[in-house]
Design an enzyme around this catalytic site. Structure first.
Site: not given
Ligand code: BDR
Ligand code: CA
Length: 310
Positions: A240
């Site tokens: 992400h």
């Molecule tokens: C987001 O949630 C976190 O667990 C990850 O680091 C990312 O920023 C994805 O939904």
């Protein structure tokens, strides 16, 4: 001249990759790493940010601790995804240096007040608690920030922690609401994009082949082996947060659209849902550019090439 950014973060395996990509990029000057509670509690995110800075061979930027809980709700963490230490148990030494003593929210406000209008971009990789706290105390910084680039929310991809909500927004929906209503220029990198940035065995092997410390650690943080889900299939994990940095480095890899985005802050069923007026049916003015497409091959080529640089 390098673009000046502050990374607000909750490392977090994918946060760590994003920070490494940013620190390796000559196009970016990272002014600070402001830490927030999210994937793991604040003490651990602040520790991890310094471990990642050490891995990058850097003594700068300063690392500061911010908010240890959401504005109104109890903290929800994601240790089941990131491991209890937030970095999947990857072997990294203890931080070489202590935290910078400045509170992260003070740093955000002071830096934006002192910089020329538009000069500093905020990159938000976790719950938006620090940034919303800064906006509550100093609303004028909304007009001074160049852009807030945030990983969070979803349009057609729906949610990842609830059927309706993405983790970063769900953890602190009140903070997200404040940020989206602030009037700042905002770019949202939602799940619709990051769920196409999938680490597959072939892409993972390319990280490992980099033969640098960064490549080795990124390979350890992103190993898709054993990860099977109904959503992504076998041996694929979404990366992400690095998509935000890739947007700064290579915006041509993405497509986006200006839309109105509002945050659900009332209903427990859909708490933290990002309601995106994709077709302009409400008449509400656009308050964010929402990215909706990514050239995933181009993204992984960029990331792999940068990690391989000695
Ligand atoms: C987001 O949630 C976190 O667990 C990850 O680091 C990312 O920023 C994805 O939904
Ligand atoms: Ca994150």
């Amino acid at each position: 001249m390098a673009r000046q950014i502050i990374i607000d973060t909750d490392p977090g395996k994918d946060d760590a990759v994003a920070i490494l990509l940013a620190l390796a990029a000559p196009e970016l000057e990272v002014l600070g790493l402001t830490c927030v509670a999210g994937n793991v509690p604040l003490a651990q995110t602040a520790r991890n940010a310094r471990r990642i800075r050490d891995l990058a061979g850097r003594r700068d930027p300063p690392v500061m601790a911010g908010c240890d809980r959401p504005l109104e709700r109890a903290l929800v963490t994601a240790g089941h995804v990131h491991g209890q230490d937030g970095l999947g148990g990857v072997a990294l030494p203890a931080p070489a240096a202590p935290l910078d003593p400045r509170p992260a929210v003070d740093f955000l406000i002071d830096t934006l007040r002192q910089a020329a209008p538009g000069a500093v971009t905020l990159v938000a990789l976790g719950p938006l608690t620090n940034i919303a706290s800064a906006l509550l105390r100093a609303p004028e910084i909304a007009a001074r920030v160049g852009e807030i680039v945030l990983m969070g929310g979803a349009h057609r991809a729906m949610g990842n922690v609830t059927p309706a909500a993405e983790f970063n927004i769900h953890v602190d929906p009140q903070a997200a609401d404040i940020v989206l209503r602030s009037g700042a220029a905002i770019t949202i990198v939602p799940l619709d994009v990051t769920h196409r940035a999938l680490v597959t065995p072939a892409r993972h092997a390319a990280f490992a082949a980099a033969r640098t410390d960064m490549g080795r650690v990124v390979a350890a943080l992103t190993d898709p082996a054993g990860h099977t889900s109904a959503r992504h299939g076998p041996e694929a994990v979404p990366l992400h947060d690095p998509c935000t940095i890739a947007w700064l480095l290579a915006p041509g890899l993405f497509d986006g659209r200006a839309v109105n985005v509002m945050i659900e802050t009332q209903s427990e069923l859909t708490m933290g849902m990002t309601v995106m007026d994709w077709w302009g049916v409400t008449g509400r003015p656009a308050n964010a550019r929402v990215l909706h497409a990514i050239d995933a091959e181009g993204f992984f080529d960029l990331l792999t090439a940068r990690l391989a640089r000695p």
